[in-house]
Motif scaffolding. Sequence first.
Motif, PDB file in Angstrom:
ATOM      1  N   LEU A  62      81.762  56.302  36.466  1.00  0.00           N
ATOM      2  CA  LEU A  62      81.980  54.983  35.853  1.00  0.00           C
ATOM      3  C   LEU A  62      82.782  54.064  36.774  1.00  0.00           C
ATOM      4  O   LEU A  62      82.512  52.862  36.842  1.00  0.00           O
ATOM      5  CB  LEU A  62      82.655  55.134  34.495  1.00  0.00           C
ATOM      6  CG  LEU A  62      81.779  55.802  33.430  1.00  0.00           C
ATOM      7  CD1 LEU A  62      82.595  56.125  32.190  1.00  0.00           C
ATOM      8  CD2 LEU A  62      80.577  54.941  33.088  1.00  0.00           C
ATOM      9  N   LYS A  63      83.746  54.610  37.497  1.00  0.00           N
ATOM     10  CA  LYS A  63      84.492  53.805  38.462  1.00  0.00           C
ATOM     11  C   LYS A  63      83.565  53.285  39.555  1.00  0.00           C
ATOM     12  O   LYS A  63      83.688  52.145  39.990  1.00  0.00           O
ATOM     13  CB  LYS A  63      85.620  54.618  39.094  1.00  0.00           C
ATOM     14  CG  LYS A  63      86.791  54.869  38.187  1.00  0.00           C
ATOM     15  CD  LYS A  63      87.808  55.754  38.902  1.00  0.00           C
ATOM     16  CE  LYS A  63      88.823  56.301  37.948  1.00  0.00           C
ATOM     17  NZ  LYS A  63      89.723  57.279  38.595  1.00  0.00           N
ATOM     18  N   ALA A  64      82.646  54.135  39.991  1.00  0.00           N
ATOM     19  CA  ALA A  64      81.724  53.739  41.058  1.00  0.00           C
ATOM     20  C   ALA A  64      80.821  52.594  40.635  1.00  0.00           C
ATOM     21  O   ALA A  64      80.455  51.751  41.455  1.00  0.00           O
ATOM     22  CB  ALA A  64      80.885  54.931  41.500  1.00  0.00           C
ATOM     23  N   ILE A  65      80.467  52.524  39.366  1.00  0.00           N
ATOM     24  CA  ILE A  65      79.559  51.460  38.922  1.00  0.00           C
ATOM     25  C   ILE A  65      80.300  50.287  38.293  1.00  0.00           C
ATOM     26  O   ILE A  65      79.689  49.336  37.833  1.00  0.00           O
ATOM     27  CB  ILE A  65      78.471  51.991  37.958  1.00  0.00           C
ATOM     28  CG1 ILE A  65      79.065  52.442  36.634  1.00  0.00           C
ATOM     29  CG2 ILE A  65      77.670  53.099  38.617  1.00  0.00           C
ATOM     30  CD1 ILE A  65      78.027  52.739  35.574  1.00  0.00           C
TER      31      ILE A  65
ATOM     32  N   PRO B 293      71.870  56.961  37.486  1.00  0.00           N
ATOM     33  CA  PRO B 293      72.133  55.514  37.538  1.00  0.00           C
ATOM     34  C   PRO B 293      71.079  54.688  36.812  1.00  0.00           C
ATOM     35  O   PRO B 293      71.407  53.705  36.146  1.00  0.00           O
ATOM     36  CB  PRO B 293      72.138  55.199  39.039  1.00  0.00           C
ATOM     37  CG  PRO B 293      72.423  56.495  39.703  1.00  0.00           C
ATOM     38  CD  PRO B 293      71.808  57.541  38.814  1.00  0.00           C
ATOM     39  N   LYS B 294      69.818  55.094  36.907  1.00  0.00           N
ATOM     40  CA  LYS B 294      68.757  54.356  36.215  1.00  0.00           C
ATOM     41  C   LYS B 294      68.947  54.438  34.701  1.00  0.00           C
ATOM     42  O   LYS B 294      68.793  53.440  33.991  1.00  0.00           O
ATOM     43  CB  LYS B 294      67.383  54.889  36.611  1.00  0.00           C
ATOM     44  CG  LYS B 294      66.256  54.088  36.007  1.00  0.00           C
ATOM     45  CD  LYS B 294      64.908  54.546  36.492  1.00  0.00           C
ATOM     46  CE  LYS B 294      63.822  53.682  35.875  1.00  0.00           C
ATOM     47  NZ  LYS B 294      62.499  54.084  36.295  1.00  0.00           N
ATOM     48  N   GLN B 295      69.309  55.613  34.207  1.00  0.00           N
ATOM     49  CA  GLN B 295      69.547  55.765  32.776  1.00  0.00           C
ATOM     50  C   GLN B 295      70.697  54.883  32.316  1.00  0.00           C
ATOM     51  O   GLN B 295      70.609  54.221  31.269  1.00  0.00           O
ATOM     52  CB  GLN B 295      69.845  57.230  32.435  1.00  0.00           C
ATOM     53  CG  GLN B 295      68.662  58.141  32.589  1.00  0.00           C
ATOM     54  CD  GLN B 295      69.030  59.605  32.408  1.00  0.00           C
ATOM     55  OE1 GLN B 295      70.204  59.988  32.439  1.00  0.00           O
ATOM     56  NE2 GLN B 295      68.025  60.447  32.227  1.00  0.00           N
ATOM     57  N   ILE B 296      71.771  54.840  33.091  1.00  0.00           N
ATOM     58  CA  ILE B 296      72.913  53.984  32.754  1.00  0.00           C
ATOM     59  C   ILE B 296      72.508  52.523  32.806  1.00  0.00           C
ATOM     60  O   ILE B 296      72.869  51.729  31.926  1.00  0.00           O
ATOM     61  CB  ILE B 296      74.111  54.256  33.694  1.00  0.00           C
ATOM     62  CG1 ILE B 296      74.714  55.615  33.403  1.00  0.00           C
ATOM     63  CG2 ILE B 296      75.163  53.154  33.591  1.00  0.00           C
ATOM     64  CD1 ILE B 296      75.356  55.759  32.034  1.00  0.00           C
TER      65      ILE B 296
END
Length: 111
Positions: A29-32, A96-99
């Motif tokens: 979550l920090k990365a995105i 990442p795609k799911q998020i």
Amino acid sequence: MVLPVFDENTCADDMDKMATNAMRASNFLKAISHEGRLMILCHLATGEKSVTDLERLLSARQAAVSQQLSRLRLEGLITPRRDGKQIYYSLTDDRPKQIMEVVYDLFCSAE
């Protein structure tokens, strides 16, 4: 999907697994959690892109795009591929795609 219930009866091994998973999720979550990285992931969710493509799509300087790509690569969310002088990036896996699909549903689809 139903979330599991953790309470005082949860065994120590399950609590350790939960703590490890919480750390992994927090790092993800920090990365995105930067609008530039979110935009990069949005574009990469539709397929591989070169650094030049991303610069153009984001209307951003190469240094700024490279900095965000570096963070996403460090976190294992994207994978580089070199073709001559060009470097292409793609998502490492489907997380990442799911998020991005959830983020889109929550913040973009109703607009």
